[in-house]
Structures are given as C-alpha cells and as structure tokens.
Design a protein around this motif. Structure first.
Motif, PDB file in Angstrom:
ATOM      1  N   GLU A   1      -1.701   8.277   6.601  1.00 40.53           N
ATOM      2  CA  GLU A   1      -1.923   7.478   5.147  1.00 40.53           C
ATOM      3  C   GLU A   1      -2.426   8.253   3.901  1.00 40.53           C
ATOM      4  O   GLU A   1      -2.109   7.695   2.925  1.00 40.53           O
ATOM      5  CB  GLU A   1      -3.221   6.616   5.569  1.00 40.53           C
ATOM      6  CG  GLU A   1      -3.300   5.728   6.771  1.00 40.53           C
ATOM      7  CD  GLU A   1      -4.002   4.678   6.783  1.00 40.53           C
ATOM      8  OE1 GLU A   1      -5.140   4.829   6.292  1.00 40.53           O
ATOM      9  OE2 GLU A   1      -3.789   3.378   7.475  1.00 40.53           O
TER      10      GLU A   1
ATOM     11  N   ARG B   1       1.201   6.404  -3.618  1.00 38.79           N
ATOM     12  CA  ARG B   1       0.539   5.618  -4.884  1.00 38.79           C
ATOM     13  C   ARG B   1       0.151   6.448  -6.084  1.00 38.79           C
ATOM     14  O   ARG B   1       0.560   6.144  -7.257  1.00 38.79           O
ATOM     15  CB  ARG B   1      -0.778   4.919  -4.446  1.00 38.79           C
ATOM     16  CG  ARG B   1      -0.483   3.668  -3.299  1.00 38.79           C
ATOM     17  CD  ARG B   1      -1.994   2.773  -3.089  1.00 38.79           C
ATOM     18  NE  ARG B   1      -2.741   3.353  -2.674  1.00 38.79           N
ATOM     19  CZ  ARG B   1      -3.322   3.407  -1.377  1.00 38.79           C
ATOM     20  NH1 ARG B   1      -2.479   2.694  -0.525  1.00 38.79           N
ATOM     21  NH2 ARG B   1      -4.606   3.952  -1.210  1.00 38.79           N
TER      22      ARG B   1
ATOM     23  N   PRO C   1       0.891  -1.171  -0.040  1.00 37.35           N
ATOM     24  CA  PRO C   1       0.040   0.071   0.052  1.00 37.35           C
ATOM     25  C   PRO C   1       0.752   1.356   0.049  1.00 37.35           C
ATOM     26  O   PRO C   1       0.058   2.321  -0.374  1.00 37.35           O
ATOM     27  CB  PRO C   1      -0.963  -0.017   1.195  1.00 37.35           C
ATOM     28  CG  PRO C   1       0.105  -0.964   2.072  1.00 37.35           C
ATOM     29  CD  PRO C   1       0.569  -1.960   1.301  1.00 37.35           C
ATOM     30  N   ASP C   2       2.074   1.291   0.569  1.00 39.54           N
ATOM     31  CA  ASP C   2       2.784   2.375   0.644  1.00 39.54           C
ATOM     32  C   ASP C   2       3.920   2.434  -0.551  1.00 39.54           C
ATOM     33  O   ASP C   2       4.528   3.898  -0.657  1.00 39.54           O
ATOM     34  CB  ASP C   2       3.418   2.653   1.903  1.00 39.54           C
ATOM     35  CG  ASP C   2       4.367   1.295   2.216  1.00 39.54           C
ATOM     36  OD1 ASP C   2       4.303   0.262   1.807  1.00 39.54           O
ATOM     37  OD2 ASP C   2       5.504   1.362   2.988  1.00 39.54           O
TER      38      ASP C   2
ATOM     39  N   HIS D   1       0.725   6.732   1.907  1.00 41.58           N
ATOM     40  CA  HIS D   1       0.096   5.503   1.371  1.00 41.58           C
ATOM     41  C   HIS D   1      -0.316   6.045  -0.034  1.00 41.58           C
ATOM     42  O   HIS D   1       0.020   5.824  -1.004  1.00 41.58           O
ATOM     43  CB  HIS D   1      -1.228   4.800   2.138  1.00 41.58           C
ATOM     44  CG  HIS D   1      -0.452   3.765   3.346  1.00 41.58           C
ATOM     45  ND1 HIS D   1       0.562   4.296   4.126  1.00 41.58           N
ATOM     46  CD2 HIS D   1      -0.764   2.672   3.597  1.00 41.58           C
ATOM     47  CE1 HIS D   1       0.915   3.167   4.830  1.00 41.58           C
ATOM     48  NE2 HIS D   1      -0.152   2.234   4.439  1.00 41.58           N
TER      49      HIS D   1
END
Length: 505
Positions: free
Chosen positions: A407, A415, A224-225, A411
């Motif tokens: 996040e 992305r 996710p990161d 994250h």
C-alpha cells in the motif's frame, strides 16, 4: 524525435518558438481544410447496401442503438452495420444471423480497414498490452484474495480479458457470458488484435468529443492506486475545464491545442492530441518520461520495432540503436526519455511559457526523487534482506508487512507521484507523501521489528537494517534523533506570530 537521440532534453528555443507561432497562424488559416477522415469513398469502400436491412430492423428492435449510430459520423457517412460486423463463416466469432454471418465483437483490426493510422499507433502500445496482466501482483490479489467474479466485473473491464465464444449449436460464434461484455483497453480478440476502440469511443456514437473528455479516461484511471481523474479535477487544469467546457470545441476534427481551443487541456490533450509542434497519436506512452507505476520510479526510453511492437528500456540500461535486432524484430525508432519529455513540453508550450514548463518539471522530478530515495529504495532493500534471512516467505501477501509495503508504493506512493505529475497538491502531500511517511514510520517499521523478533527473539537485526538503510538518509534524521531545536523554534515562531505567544505547547 524519431532517432536514437541520446542528447539533452530540447526546451523551446527562440527559433522553435518562432516556428510554433508561424505554425499556429497557418493552422488558424486552414482550420477547416484538414479534417481527419479515413481514405476511401462511400458506397465503394464502405456502405454495403445489404447493411440497410440491418438498419431497418434495428431501428425498430433497438431504437436507442439505431439513433446513436444515426447521429454518428458513421451513420452520416453511410457506414452500415455490415461494414463493421460482417464476418467470414470460418471466423471463431462468426454467428449466423438473419442469413448472414456477423460478429458481435468489433475489433481494432476491423476498425483498421478505415482507421489504419490510429490502429498502427495503438497496436503495440501500453494500452494495447493492458490485458496481459496474468503475471502481475494486482491480478494475483484479484483472482486469489478476491475471486474470479470480481476480476471479470472489475479488473478485466479496464485492462481487458480474453474473449470466449460458443463453439457449437445455433448460438455458435456468440460471445460467452462472463468474457462478454468487455471493452477493456487491452482486450485479447479472436483475430489476434489487442484492445478495444470502444474503451474510449463509446458505441454506437463513437464520438471524438466524448473520447476527449477527462471522464472517459476516468472510468479506469481512478481510485486509490491510480487517481488521475481525481488529481486532474483538483488541478487548475481540471477546474478551468469544468468552468469553460463550452469553449473546448470538442467536436473539432483537428483539435489543435492553443489553436482550436485554449481554455484548458484534458487527458487527451497532453497524451494524444495535436499541438502546433506535435502531431496527434493514439500511442499514449510517447510523451511519458517517468514510469510512476512500480515500487521505484525510473525514466524510460521507448524502442519501437518493425513488427509493430515496442518496449521500454529504463534509464541507465543499454538502448539498442535504429537498425539493431531486438525481440525478434528490427528497431525502427528510439525515443529517449528526454525525447518523450520534449514531446510533452511541446504540448505544454501551446499555452505556457518556458519558465512554467521548466518549473513544473523541476517540482515533479523533485517529488519523484524524494519518494524514490527517502522511502522506496530503503524499504525495498530491507524487504529483500528479510526474504534473504527467512524472516518473511518468498510468497507474496502472506506476511502483514508485505501488505503494508504494497500500500505504501502501490497506493500512497503512486498518489504522490501522480499528484506531482498533474499538479494536484492535496494528492501530492496529504493523500501521498504524508501517508507514505506515516505508514513507513508507524506501521512498516514496527512491523519490521515484529517479524524479526518473532524469529530471533529480539529486534537487533531490524535495528541494524534501519541503521544501514535509513539512518544515512538526512530526511530520516528526525526519526532517529528527534526534531532539532532550530526546526522546532522555526515552527514555534511562525505559529506564535499567528496565534499569540505561548500558543504552541
């Protein structure tokens, strides 16, 4: 590219393109003449006859290990176990085994006995420093919120950790369970070297073909990161690679993009391998112009030092010149962010025309600037004000809004930026900027008002912070004033053209 050039990025000119074509022809004509081999002679510089005893024993005791070695270029060129594993009695990792002192750990310094160029390029790079994560928020999360067992089996298997050894008894010199096994890219070794060649070149085959595959990088650049492997797989590059992997010529010694293969690039192609205009390198950062890791991205200039170390200088900060003193050493090379980008463009040009290269970087830069200016900078500014005003504590991760901001940048923001860098549209938008926006507007902003209200009894300060840091940005106008009639009508017109009049309620 090896001077303190402060000039503009160097797109492929007509003359440069002509020289590339000539170089490509020369490379084709000599495709087998420049195989990459370490200097030295079998039986002299390597191939200790005593190592044959190790081979004979391990062939029976560990046949899988033996056959991997036997099929490798090491095995085929007479490199034996002792060439890599022999240790001096005084070494902290020296273990007495069958009458000989050996080390179970083979370090980059050991490999440098033959592979000097690769060692020097890797040493001091970002990869080599991967194990120095103790001061990071990532490590704080792992050690405290998660637990040391998760860090040992998780974080350190990619970043690397400090190896520890039995210090007495019959097992003196053997690595301690817990710190071993570990092939993290920034492993901290007992001889002072950093890294692990087997992070990419799996033992005991040490295959260059295996190291060149995207899956090798995908062991760590995943999730996710930092979902580089997922982004690559959805990109056109990744799609063509899977379809045409048999045409990739992965066993080639030279492996020059556009010459030895043309189907698609892998991670290694862009970041490490040779093109007609660029030599190969084991320093994966030399072609990266943006840093996409931190809360706010910056372009980076690379400064290399005489002692083998290097460091980045963000755009806009003073860059030392060649010959200057810096960090206890002398500057020997400066690559500006424009130089680094030009290095990457040279690889792109092996297979793409200038319009594609320039167009890609325009799209990439625009997404990074969108993320930076619309979301990251204003949120970071407000978070700073919250700490200054005592609305949240100075400690990390003890307020919910800090987790949300973490996040957003660590994250979703990564992305989006990686998606744009590697041409992964879904990660740029749905897994990226869409989630950044959703969580900014409908998680972070409500939490901002909550933390202010808990202290003040009202959200006036939160509203003022939004007015100061968000409202001046045009992209947030819809949040404060609603979508305009023109915006809605434009969507309605397209929707009704497809689904019929009155379909958009």
């Amino acid at each position: 590219m090896s001077t303190a050039n402060q000039g503009a990025s160097r797109p492929p000119t007509r003359a440069w393109r002509g020289s590339l074509a000539l170089t490509a022809c020369m490379l084709l004509a000599t495709s087998a003449a420049h195989a990459v081999r370490p200097a030295g002679q079998p039986g002299v510089d390597w191939g200790d006859p005593k190592g044959q005893e190790c081979v004979d024993c391990h062939m029976t005791e560990n046949p899988g290990l033996y056959w991997e070695w036997n099929h490798s270029q090491h095995g085929q060129n007479g490199v034996t176990c002792l060439d890599c594993h022999q240790a001096a009695e005084t070494d902290v990792d020296a273990w007495r085994h069958e009458g000989t002192f050996v080390s179970i750990i083979v370090t980059p310094k050991d490999c440098s006995n033959c592979h000097t160029k690769e060692f020097e390029e890797m040493d001091g790079s970002h990869h080599a420093k991967g194990g120095q994560i103790l001061g990071s928020l990532d490590n704080l999360l792992g050690e405290v919120v998660g637990g040391p067992a998760a860090v040992n089996a998780g974080c350190k298997q990619c970043h690397g950790g400090t190896l520890e050894f039995v210090d007495k008894g019959r097992d003196k010199g053997r690595p301690l369970p817990g710190s071993w096994p570990n092939t993290g890219i920034g492993r901290i070794n007992p001889d002072g070297s950093l890294g692990s060649c087997t992070a990419c070149h799996g033992r005991h085959r040490f295959s260059k073909a295996q190291a060149r595959t995207p899956d090798t990088c995908g062991k760590c650049h995943v999730g996710p990161d930092h979902p580089q492997i997922e982004v690559y797989n959805e990109s056109k590059h990744g799609i063509i690679y899977r379809a045409k992997v048999d045409e990739m010529n992965l066993e080639s010694d030279k492996w020059v993009a556009g010459v030895d293969y043309s189907a698609a690039p892998t991670c290694a192609t862009c970041h490490m391998s040779a093109s007609p205009s660029e030599p190969s390198t084991h320093n994966v950062g030399e072609r990266i112009s943006w840093t996409l890791r931190p809360p706010i991205s910056t372009k980076l200039n690379l400064v290399k030092l005489e002692d083998g170390n290097e460091f980045d200088v963000p755009e806009g900060q003073p860059v030392p010149a060649v010959g200057d003193q810096a960090k206890g050493s002398t500057v020997i090379e400066v690559l500006t962010w424009k130089d680094r980008r030009s290095n990457m463009e040279g690889v792109c040009y092996s297979c793409h025309e200038l319009s594609v290269i320039e167009g890609h970087y325009k799209q990439f830069d625009d997404v990074v600037e969108l993320y930076n200016e619309k979301f990251a900078r204003p949120i970071a500014a407000v978070m700073g004000k919250l700490k200054e005003g005592g609305y949240i504590t100075p400690a990390p991760f003890d307020d919910k809004i800090e987790w949300t901001w973490w996040e957003i940048w660590h994250h979703e923001g990564r992305r989006a930026r990686h998606g744009a860098a590697m041409m992964g549209p879904d990660y740029t938008w749905w897994h990226g900027i869409y989630e950044v926006a959703q969580h900014t507007y409908f998680k972070w902003i409500p939490e901002l008002k909550d933390v202010v209200s808990k202290k003040d009894g009202n959200d006036a300060v939160a509203v003022a912070l939004l007015e100061a840091h968000f409202k001046p940005i045009e992209g947030h106008d819809w949040f404060f004033n609603g979508m305009s009639k023109d915006q809605i009508d434009k969507v309605r017109k397209g929707f009704e053209a497809r689904y019929g009049k009155g379909s958009l309620k």
